[in-house]
Design a protein around this motif. Sequence first.
Motif, PDB file in Angstrom:
ATOM      1  N   THR A 152       0.798  -1.237   0.000  1.00  0.00           N
ATOM      2  CA  THR A 152       0.000   0.000   0.000  1.00  0.00           C
ATOM      3  C   THR A 152       0.833   1.291   0.000  1.00  0.00           C
ATOM      4  N   ILE A 153       2.021   1.292   0.613  1.00  0.00           N
ATOM      5  CA  ILE A 153       2.810   2.539   0.731  1.00  0.00           C
ATOM      6  C   ILE A 153       4.087   2.462  -0.115  1.00  0.00           C
ATOM      7  N   CYS A 154       4.848   1.413   0.101  1.00  0.00           N
ATOM      8  CA  CYS A 154       6.129   1.293  -0.610  1.00  0.00           C
ATOM      9  C   CYS A 154       5.893   0.532  -1.920  1.00  0.00           C
ATOM     10  N   THR A 155       5.091   1.136  -2.781  1.00  0.00           N
ATOM     11  CA  THR A 155       4.650   0.449  -4.008  1.00  0.00           C
ATOM     12  C   THR A 155       5.749   0.531  -5.081  1.00  0.00           C
ATOM     13  N   SER A 158       4.973   4.209  -7.390  1.00  0.00           N
ATOM     14  CA  SER A 158       4.706   5.487  -6.709  1.00  0.00           C
ATOM     15  C   SER A 158       4.722   5.334  -5.196  1.00  0.00           C
ATOM     16  N   PRO A 159       5.893   5.067  -4.638  1.00  0.00           N
ATOM     17  CA  PRO A 159       5.971   4.943  -3.179  1.00  0.00           C
ATOM     18  C   PRO A 159       5.593   6.258  -2.498  1.00  0.00           C
ATOM     19  N   ARG A 160       4.811   6.136  -1.407  1.00  0.00           N
ATOM     20  CA  ARG A 160       4.374   7.353  -0.697  1.00  0.00           C
ATOM     21  C   ARG A 160       5.270   7.552   0.533  1.00  0.00           C
ATOM     22  N   CYS A 161       6.521   7.962   0.257  1.00  0.00           N
ATOM     23  CA  CYS A 161       7.519   8.063   1.324  1.00  0.00           C
ATOM     24  C   CYS A 161       7.099   9.024   2.429  1.00  0.00           C
ATOM     25  N   ASP A 162       6.382  10.105   2.073  1.00  0.00           N
ATOM     26  CA  ASP A 162       6.018  11.083   3.104  1.00  0.00           C
ATOM     27  C   ASP A 162       5.047  10.519   4.134  1.00  0.00           C
ATOM     28  N   HIS A 169      14.106   5.515   8.908  1.00  0.00           N
ATOM     29  CA  HIS A 169      15.140   4.474   8.882  1.00  0.00           C
ATOM     30  C   HIS A 169      15.521   4.078   7.455  1.00  0.00           C
ATOM     31  N   CYS A 170      14.941   4.720   6.476  1.00  0.00           N
ATOM     32  CA  CYS A 170      15.070   4.215   5.107  1.00  0.00           C
ATOM     33  C   CYS A 170      16.324   4.791   4.415  1.00  0.00           C
ATOM     34  N   ARG A 171      17.251   3.896   4.107  1.00  0.00           N
ATOM     35  CA  ARG A 171      18.511   4.341   3.477  1.00  0.00           C
ATOM     36  C   ARG A 171      18.293   4.814   2.043  1.00  0.00           C
TER      37      ARG A 171
END
Length: 330
Positions: A152-155, A158-162, A169-171
Amino acid sequence: MCQQTRVDTVIPYYERFLKRFPTIATLAKAPEDDVLALWSGLGYYRRARLLHKGVREVVSAYGGAMPSDASARLGLPGIGRYTAGAIGSIAFHKEEPIVDGNVKRVLSRLFVIDTPLGRSDTENAFWEKAQHLVRGDRPGDFNQAMMELGATICTPTSPRCDECPVRRHCRAKKEARVYELPVVLAKKAPKIVQVVAVIARAVGDDDAAWLQRCDQALFGGLWNLPMMEGEGRDDAQEALRKAGLRGKLSSRKIGDVVHILSHRRMHVEVWTAVVTKQRGTMTRRYVRHKALKALGVSRLTQKLLATGAPPSEESCSCRSRRAHDRAACG
Ligand code: SF4
């Protein structure tokens, strides 16, 4: 059921399956034909056969209770690391990881795992990271949250990083490499397989066809039309002969069907044949269309039979099948 198949497609199958087989014991006792019949249309029939085999082993070796020990679970037919982890974490609350496509995407971005998907070092890196992360008294919820995060988010595109709960924690986010990951190598083009299939029936009988139980890997255990790799009338005749049927083959094929599997594209020529006297056997049956539901029949067979279906009233103005054949319409 959900491996390789969408959840909304699966739900009605799942409900029918659980209604017919509410317990491990009922599933273990059922004949394979009944299991495949309820799987019919879902594809990847190997999953159904392995599930059935695995459940039988749970009954014979573990008294009908799924073993809680991970290595015992991994020894059951059809259970690999993913399924073992799902059962371990969700049913037994053990700190066992699950790694599916969604989790791989999340992990590849969180830790910048930038070797190609599918390579053994990459896969090992995913399992190691997942094993390291799954801690605490709710491992099942953690695993499901990881899968959901990827879905759902890290697609993929279109990842929804915000909105991401682990963005700090995401490098990949820090290094602006989100869109590079995971590294996917180009897929091989599916292999094209040329096949002949024969709808073989008694004279004047449009409502039934001879089916044979297939023991090859692709449609193993399912009931199919006589078919084999090949093209043209001679090969269709050979498919009929190999099915143990004797009859008169149509002078021309009646249609072509394309059937796409994950790594193959099947181009199927459909022929018809009128079979003179023949007897059913354990691996060959004359099946009426309305009885198909009770058998394990592949979607391909259903498509092929539809090609040879008699003309419907909407598509044909002839008043009888004989008139239709004489007019050669449809
Ligand atoms: S911050 Fe973005 S790239 Fe990183 S895990 Fe979250 S959604 Fe994925």
